[in-house]
Write an enzyme that holds these catalytic residues in place. Structure first.
Site, PDB file in Angstrom:
ATOM      1  N   ARG A  71      46.813  12.868 -66.487  1.00  0.00           N
ATOM      2  CA  ARG A  71      47.861  13.089 -65.167  1.00  0.00           C
ATOM      3  C   ARG A  71      48.678  11.574 -65.689  1.00  0.00           C
ATOM      4  O   ARG A  71      49.109  10.275 -65.504  1.00  0.00           O
ATOM      5  CB  ARG A  71      47.927  12.627 -63.910  1.00  0.00           C
ATOM      6  N   HIS A 126      52.171  21.348 -63.084  1.00  0.00           N
ATOM      7  CA  HIS A 126      50.670  21.029 -62.335  1.00  0.00           C
ATOM      8  C   HIS A 126      50.204  22.400 -62.562  1.00  0.00           C
ATOM      9  O   HIS A 126      49.926  22.925 -61.132  1.00  0.00           O
ATOM     10  CB  HIS A 126      50.774  20.450 -60.940  1.00  0.00           C
ATOM     11  N   ASP A 168      56.423  21.476 -50.760  1.00  0.00           N
ATOM     12  CA  ASP A 168      56.028  20.325 -51.805  1.00  0.00           C
ATOM     13  C   ASP A 168      56.867  18.401 -51.207  1.00  0.00           C
ATOM     14  O   ASP A 168      57.948  19.164 -50.772  1.00  0.00           O
ATOM     15  CB  ASP A 168      55.985  20.768 -52.903  1.00  0.00           C
ATOM     16  N   CYS A 175      50.368  21.644 -50.973  1.00  0.00           N
ATOM     17  CA  CYS A 175      49.260  21.179 -52.526  1.00  0.00           C
ATOM     18  C   CYS A 175      48.956  20.013 -51.881  1.00  0.00           C
ATOM     19  O   CYS A 175      48.013  19.338 -53.151  1.00  0.00           O
ATOM     20  CB  CYS A 175      50.012  20.910 -53.872  1.00  0.00           C
TER      21      CYS A 175
HETATM   22  N1   CP Z   1      47.849  17.821 -54.879  1.00  0.00           N
HETATM   23  C1   CP Z   1      47.167  16.918 -55.772  1.00  0.00           C
HETATM   24  O1   CP Z   1      47.922  17.126 -57.191  1.00  0.00           O
HETATM   25  O2   CP Z   1      46.834  15.922 -54.848  1.00  0.00           O
HETATM   26  P1   CP Z   1      46.565  13.960 -55.330  1.00  0.00           P
HETATM   27  O3   CP Z   1      48.013  13.639 -55.905  1.00  0.00           O
HETATM   28  O4   CP Z   1      45.772  13.855 -54.633  1.00  0.00           O
HETATM   29  O5   CP Z   1      45.509  14.381 -56.968  1.00  0.00           O
HETATM   30  N1  NVA Z   2      55.151  17.390 -56.510  1.00  0.00           N
HETATM   31  C1  NVA Z   2      54.393  16.650 -56.439  1.00  0.00           C
HETATM   32  C2  NVA Z   2      52.924  17.062 -56.193  1.00  0.00           C
HETATM   33  C3  NVA Z   2      52.138  16.104 -55.967  1.00  0.00           C
HETATM   34  C4  NVA Z   2      49.921  16.382 -55.886  1.00  0.00           C
HETATM   35  C5  NVA Z   2      55.106  15.580 -57.068  1.00  0.00           C
HETATM   36  O1  NVA Z   2      54.721  15.781 -58.920  1.00  0.00           O
HETATM   37  O2  NVA Z   2      54.457  13.594 -56.690  1.00  0.00           O
END
Ligand code: CP
Ligand code: NVA
Length: 309
Positions: A108, A135, A226, A265
Site C-alpha cells: 500500500r 484499489h 467514498d 469501502c
Molecule cells: N477499505 C480499505 O481499504 O480500508 P483500509 O484503509 O482500512 O484498509
Molecule cells: N480513497 C480512499 C480509500 C481508502 C480505503 C483513500 O485512498 O484514502
C-alpha cells in the site's frame, strides 16, 4: 504460474469471475467457524505474505492477515518508518530481498509507480493494496457483495458520488471487464482520470460523467461513495465545499431503484459523504462489504499463486 495483481486488468474478466465464485464457495464452506482457523484444504500452507504499508489501514491489513491464516499460510508487516525503506533502501533491492524471504508481497503506497517498480523486480507475486491510482482488491470485495445481494453484473447500473478517486478508477476498470455501466457524479475538476473512463467505454460500458447527483442516482442499482479527502490528498476547504451537493442522503437514495444497495469501502465520514440515515439504513451493506475483504483477498491470493482457475 504466479502473477502480479496491480490492477484488475492484470487478471481479466474470467479470472475475476472465478475469484468471486471461489470466494462465495470458501465463505459458505467455513460459515460460523472461528475466523483464524484454516480452510480444510490449506492451499497456502507454509507460504508467507509480506505486507508493506506506507499509508494507514485497518481493513486491508486485517483481511490479508486473516486471509493468509484461513488459507493455511502466514504473514508479516513492514512499514516505511521501521524498515530500511524509510532510510532510502530502493524498491528494487527491497523487492529482490523480500523475494528470497517470502512467497508474496502486498504493498500500500502513495505512488502507483512504486508498486510497479516492486513488481518489476520481485520474483514472487506483488499485490496492490491501494495506491494513489487504484484499489483493485477493494473492488473484488465490492463485486462479491453486489452479487451476494442478488444483482447480476452485466448491465448493472452503478452510481458513484463525490471525488473521482482511486476506488472509482478500479470500479471503472471492473465495469470494462464485467460489463456494467457507471454513472459518475462529481464536482467539475474532480472527475476520474480519462484513461479509466475511456477503458470502460471502449469495452462497451456506458459511462456517464455528470455534475448532477440526482441525475446519476435515478434508477441506479448500486449507490457508492467514498471519503472526500483520500489519504495523501490536501484537506482543502474548497474541495469539501465543492463535494457537499454529492453527499449520499435519503433524498438521493430515494431516486435509485427501491432495492438499490449502498456501498462504501470505509472508513466513512458520516454526515460528510454520507448521512447517518443512509449509512445505518436498510440499504447499506457496508459491513458485508468490509467482511468480504477477507473472502476476496483469499481469491486474489490464490489467483496470484496460480492456484485458481
Ligand atoms: N477499505 C480499505 O481499504 O480500508 P483500509 O484503509 O482500512 O484498509
Ligand atoms: N480513497 C480512499 C480509500 C481508502 C480505503 C483513500 O485512498 O484514502
Amino acid at each position: 504460474m504466479m502473477a502480479h495483481f496491480l490492477d484488475l486488468s492484470d487478471a481479466g474478466g474470467d479470472a475475476i469471475a472465478a475469484m468471486i465464485a471461489d470466494a462465495i464457495d470458501r465463505k459458505a464452506a467455513r460459515k460460523d467457524w472461528p475466523k483464524g482457523g484454516p480452510d480444510t484444504d490449506k492451499p497456502l500452507a507454509g507460504r508467507v505474505l509480506a505486507m508493506i504499508f506506507e499509508k494507514n489501514s485497518t481493513r486491508t491489513r486485517v483481511s490479508f492477515d486473516i486471509a493468509m491464516r484461513q488459507l493455511g499460510g502466514s504473514c508479516l508487516i513492514l512499514d516505511s518508518a521501521t524498515s530500511q525503506l524509510g532510510r532510502g533502501e530502493t524498491i528494487a533491492d527491497t523487492a529482490r530481498v523480500l523475494s528470497r524471504m517470502v512467497d508474496a508481497i502486498m504493498i500500500r503506497t502513495d505512488d502507483h509507480a512504486k508498486a510497479q517498480e516492486l513488481a518489476k523486480h520481485a520474483t514472487v507475486p506483488v499485490i496492490n493494496g491501494l495506491t494513489d491510482r487504484s484499489h483493485p482488491c477493494q473492488i473484488v470485495a465490492d463485486l462479491l457483495t453486489v452479487i451476494e445481494h442478488g444483482k447480476a453484473l452485466p448491465g448493472l447500473e452503478l452510481a458513484w458520488f463525490g471525488d473521482g478517486n482511486n476506488v472509482l478508477h478500479s470500479i471503472l476498470e471492473a465495469a470494462a471487464l464485467m460489463k456494467f455501466n457507471v454513472r459518475v457524479a462529481t464536482p467539475a475538476g474532480y472527475e476520474p482520470e480519462a484513461e479509466f473512463v475511456e477503458l470502460a467505454r471502449a469495452a462497451g460500458s456506458t459511462v456517464t460523467l455528470t455534475n448532477n447527483a440526482a441525475e446519476a442516482a435515478q434508477g441506479a442499482d448500486v449507490i457508492v461513495t467514498d471519503t472526500w479527502i483520500s489519504m495523501g490528498q490536501a484537506d482543502a476547504a474548497e474541495k469539501r465545499a465543492a463535494m457537499v451537493p454529492y453527499q449520499v442522503n435519503g433524498a438521493l437514495m430515494a431516486k435509485a431503484k427501491p432495492d438499490a444497495i449502498f456501498l462504501h469501502c470505509l472508513p466513512a465520514h458520516v454526515d460528510e459523504e454520507v448521512t447517518e440515515v443512509v449509512f445505518e439504513g436498510p440499504q447499506s451493506v457496508v459491513f458485508d462489504e468490509a467482511e468480504n475483504r477477507i473472502h476476496a483477498q483469499k481469491s486474489i491470493l490464490l489467483w496470484s499463486f496460480g492456484l485458481l482457475g
